[in-house]
Design a protein around this motif. Structure first.
Motif, mmCIF file in Angstrom:
data_model
loop_
_atom_site.group_PDB
_atom_site.id
_atom_site.type_symbol
_atom_site.label_atom_id
_atom_site.label_comp_id
_atom_site.label_asym_id
_atom_site.label_seq_id
_atom_site.Cartn_x
_atom_site.Cartn_y
_atom_site.Cartn_z
ATOM 1 N N THR A 1 0.850 -1.192 0.000
ATOM 2 C CA THR A 1 0.000 0.000 0.000
ATOM 3 C C THR A 1 0.890 1.248 0.000
ATOM 4 O O THR A 1 2.007 1.224 0.530
ATOM 5 N N HIS A 2 0.416 2.303 -0.626
ATOM 6 C CA HIS A 2 1.185 3.552 -0.742
ATOM 7 C C HIS A 2 0.312 4.719 -0.338
ATOM 8 O O HIS A 2 -0.904 4.672 -0.501
ATOM 9 N N PRO A 3 0.927 5.803 0.147
ATOM 10 C CA PRO A 3 0.129 6.997 0.441
ATOM 11 C C PRO A 3 -0.476 7.581 -0.846
ATOM 12 O O PRO A 3 -0.060 7.203 -1.950
ATOM 13 N N LYS A 4 -1.418 8.479 -0.687
ATOM 14 C CA LYS A 4 -2.105 9.086 -1.833
ATOM 15 C C LYS A 4 -1.078 9.749 -2.764
ATOM 16 O O LYS A 4 -0.096 10.335 -2.302
ATOM 17 N N ASN A 5 -1.309 9.621 -4.060
ATOM 18 C CA ASN A 5 -0.419 10.169 -5.099
ATOM 19 C C ASN A 5 0.972 9.542 -5.120
ATOM 20 O O ASN A 5 1.898 10.092 -5.691
ATOM 21 N N LYS A 6 1.117 8.416 -4.454
ATOM 22 C CA LYS A 6 2.396 7.699 -4.557
ATOM 23 C C LYS A 6 2.147 6.246 -4.946
ATOM 24 O O LYS A 6 3.041 5.416 -4.878
ATOM 25 N N GLY A 7 0.902 5.959 -5.326
ATOM 26 C CA GLY A 7 0.542 4.584 -5.680
ATOM 27 C C GLY A 7 0.518 4.381 -7.185
ATOM 28 O O GLY A 7 0.847 5.288 -7.959
ATOM 29 N N PRO A 8 0.103 3.196 -7.634
ATOM 30 C CA PRO A 8 0.131 2.850 -9.067
ATOM 31 C C PRO A 8 -0.741 3.770 -9.923
ATOM 32 O O PRO A 8 -0.542 3.864 -11.129
ATOM 33 N N GLU A 9 -1.693 4.477 -9.287
ATOM 34 C CA GLU A 9 -2.605 5.318 -10.091
ATOM 35 C C GLU A 9 -1.859 6.454 -10.795
ATOM 36 O O GLU A 9 -2.309 6.942 -11.830
ATOM 37 N N ILE A 10 -0.691 6.868 -10.283
ATOM 38 C CA ILE A 10 0.010 7.979 -10.941
ATOM 39 C C ILE A 10 1.058 7.481 -11.943
ATOM 40 O O ILE A 10 1.664 8.262 -12.657
ATOM 41 N N PHE A 11 1.252 6.165 -11.992
ATOM 42 C CA PHE A 11 2.292 5.587 -12.853
ATOM 43 C C PHE A 11 1.722 5.349 -14.261
ATOM 44 O O PHE A 11 0.640 4.800 -14.405
ATOM 45 N N ASN A 12 2.479 5.781 -15.278
ATOM 46 C CA ASN A 12 1.964 5.663 -16.652
ATOM 47 C C ASN A 12 2.172 4.286 -17.280
ATOM 48 O O ASN A 12 1.694 4.017 -18.370
ATOM 49 N N GLY A 13 2.949 3.454 -16.598
ATOM 50 C CA GLY A 13 3.206 2.121 -17.175
ATOM 51 C C GLY A 13 2.209 1.085 -16.677
ATOM 52 O O GLY A 13 1.116 1.418 -16.234
ATOM 53 N N LYS A 14 2.631 -0.177 -16.739
ATOM 54 C CA LYS A 14 1.738 -1.284 -16.372
ATOM 55 C C LYS A 14 2.204 -1.891 -15.040
ATOM 56 O O LYS A 14 3.397 -2.116 -14.856
ATOM 57 N N VAL A 15 1.260 -2.127 -14.134
ATOM 58 C CA VAL A 15 1.590 -2.780 -12.853
ATOM 59 C C VAL A 15 0.821 -4.089 -12.776
ATOM 60 O O VAL A 15 -0.382 -4.115 -13.040
ATOM 61 N N LEU A 16 1.517 -5.169 -12.448
ATOM 62 C CA LEU A 16 0.796 -6.430 -12.238
ATOM 63 C C LEU A 16 1.481 -7.252 -11.152
ATOM 64 O O LEU A 16 2.657 -7.026 -10.829
ATOM 65 N N HIS A 17 0.726 -8.180 -10.557
ATOM 66 C CA HIS A 17 1.261 -9.074 -9.529
ATOM 67 C C HIS A 17 1.689 -10.365 -10.234
ATOM 68 O O HIS A 17 1.184 -10.676 -11.307
ATOM 69 N N THR A 18 2.584 -11.127 -9.616
ATOM 70 C CA THR A 18 3.031 -12.380 -10.257
ATOM 71 C C THR A 18 1.854 -13.308 -10.574
ATOM 72 O O THR A 18 1.920 -14.079 -11.512
ATOM 73 N N ILE A 19 0.771 -13.225 -9.791
ATOM 74 C CA ILE A 19 -0.373 -14.110 -10.078
ATOM 75 C C ILE A 19 -0.987 -13.764 -11.442
ATOM 76 O O ILE A 19 -1.451 -14.642 -12.172
#
Length: 541
Positions: free
Chosen positions: A186-204
């Motif tokens: 978990t990340h604080p507001k504006n430091k999480g995946p929502e601000i990242f322009n790339g792709k985020v995924l979990h190993t699952i």
């Protein structure tokens, strides 16, 4: 919740999950015609749903086999791929005709407690378990099979989109710690995946991609892999493979906790099992229920334990460029071994690092920025893809399934499931067993022996101690794990696994000494073959 009046499909034994533990349980309990619910369309559990194309077994195949079903080519020294493991499991299930018990595409939605004996009970909230009404020390853990339903289970069929209700006297939970519920940082507001322009995924998510799509995801991309355990190491290797050639981009492993990695099962020319997997080597380690003499010997052998750990560390630091890359852990090797966290390295791992295709970044905190990841030392890493190899939350998965008040009893104050008999029965949850929650060097062997114990307990060949006695035993085990490793929450028994198996054998009325002579008994490793029926010595079976 509304009360239900169901037309039950009644059976005596229900098993949830058809991974390795579920199949082992179905085979050992087959004389009760169990019903096995598998949420997906195939057996194999994590081997089927959390494997990448490069996933291999971490132990030699002869250490990962059922006692009555040896591998076809068991002397082959290579580590089997996940496809071979699945194939082996299918052969086993087919050979013992276990597949007939499995209902595929059947996801268990909820479980309700019917109370002790009132089998027409609708699950109103006052059916508190017996266990919570009497003091635990006087409370005898009852029979597993009582002759009347104790649990009702709602099962959703994914294909027909219908829900059916089942009633069971006894339920075995084999849904495992891995897969299904990813642990997401978990990340604080504006430091999480929502601000990242790339792709985020979990190993699952990554493991659900076929080989071609996985290759396309990584090829020519700057990839950050969060984590430094087996799955992240394999992923970094797949990334390096996909980025061969002029367009290739390096992959960066973002590491919070370092763990020891091992190139093979040989240390300075000696087989690895000598150090931890024989009776004589486990003699040096603390065990639950030690008498005074053993406790004293254990205290005196502390320098020897440290020396063995140092001896292995010296080899790993010599053999692998751990110091060059800042990858030498601060904690002793034995702590990783005692928590089942030792990873076997793929062959060319450091070769790829030397070519600059795998980089390492140690950090205790990180967060997202729009073009990648930022670290607490204010440095940044550009990335197109971030893969979270951050593990799974198996306890959450269980808590979602169990009804109150059991949900709140599931974990003890230190966050561990207090499972007795070596990790199978929860003293405060009646008519239910859990297989696959205790880890060891070979989880298959661990699961099979516990399922055999469970079948004998169901057949009333022996009785369990009182709930209080069981809780005492579990508390001792947890104390031993806490004394051995800071990663004790993983509930791993690898430094006292033989002792664990001895106790199980004694309860079943078997001789715990499984070898033909004292020399092998002291110095050769134990495998599932030692626990096969034909190997039951002293006329004890």
């Amino acid at each position: 919740m509304a009360t239900h009046h169901h037309n039950y499909l009644q059976s005596r034994v229900g098993i949830i999950g058809a991974g390795i533990s579920g199949i082992a349980a179905a085979k050992q309990l087959s004389h009760y015609n169990p019903v096995v619910f598998e949420a997906t369309d195939s057996i194999g559990g994590v081997w089927k749903h959390c494997s990448y194309s490069s996933t291999k077994l971490q132990t030699p195949r002869c250490d990962f086999e059922f006692s009555d079903f040896p591998w076809p080519q068991r002397d082959n020294s290579s580590f089997p791929s996940y496809i071979e493991v699945l194939d082996y499991l299918h052969q086993y299930a087919t050979h013992f005709d276990v597949l007939k018990f499995v209902k595929f595409n059947s996801r268990v939605l909820e479980i309700h407690y019917l109370g002790a004996g009132d089998h027409h009970s609708t699950h109103s909230h006052n059916t508190n378990p017996l266990v919570l009404q009497k003091p635990a020390e006087k409370q005898q853990y009852g029979k597993l099979l009582t002759g009347h339903p104790v649990w009702e289970v709602a099962v959703h069929n994914n294909q027909s989109n219908t829900t059916e209700w089942y009633a069971f006297e006894f339920v075995v939970v084999c849904i495992g710690k891995y897969g299904d519920v990813p642990r997401i940082p978990t990340h604080p507001k504006n430091k999480g995946p929502e601000i990242f322009n790339g792709k985020v995924l979990h190993t699952i998510d990554y493991s659900k991609l076929n080989r071609k799509r996985a290759h396309e995801l990584l090829k020519g991309k700057k990839v950050a892999v969060i984590g430094y355990k087996k799955s992240s190491i394999d992923l970094a290797m797949e990334c390096a493979e996909a980025n061969k050639g002029p367009e290739g981009q390096p992959c960066t492993m973002v590491i919070r906790t370092l763990h020891w990695t091992v190139p093979s099962y040989w240390i300075w020319g000696l087989p690895f099992f000598l150090f931890y997997s024989t009776r004589s080597s486990q003699f040096l380690h603390q065990k639950p229920n030690q008498n005074l003499l053993m406790a004293l010997l254990c205290l005196l052998s502390s320098p020897m334990r440290k020396a063995i750990s140092k001896f292995i560390e010296s080899y790993l630091v010599w053999k692998l460029p751990l110091e060059k890359y800042g990858l030498k852990p601060d904690h002793p090797f034995v702590e990783d071994y005692a928590s089942c966290q030792m990873a076997i390295l793929p062959d060319n791992f450091f070769h790829e690092a030397d070519k600059g295709m795998i980089n390492f970044k140690k950090t205790s905190k990180w967060w997202f920025w729009n073009r990648g990841i930022e670290f607490e030392d204010n440095t940044r890493l550009e990335a197109d893809v971030v893969v979270l190899a951050t593990g799974f939350d198996g306890k959450k998965k269980l808590q979602a399934l169990l009804p109150d008040p059991f949900k709140s009893l599931l974990l003890d104050s230190s966050g561990i499931m207090p499972l007795y008999s070596r990790g199978t029965i929860h003293p405060l949850i009646p008519n239910m067993a859990f297989v696959g929650y205790v880890e060891s060097v070979s989880n298959l062997q661990t699961a099979e022996l516990r399922c055999r114990w469970l079948a004998r307990l169901a057949d009333e060949q022996f009785k369990l101690p009182t709930a209080m006695k069981m809780l005492e035993q579990v508390t001792q085990e947890i104390e031993v794990m806490k004394a051995t490793t800071r990663f004790y929450k993983r509930h791993c028994i690898s430094t006292f696994s033989i002792n664990h198996s001895d106790e199980i054998c004694r309860e079943m009325g078997w001789s715990p000494w499984r070898k033909n002579n004292w020399f092998s008994e002291a110095f050769s490793p134990y495998s599932s073959q030692d626990y096969s029926q034909r190997n039951v010595h002293n006329g004890i079976s």
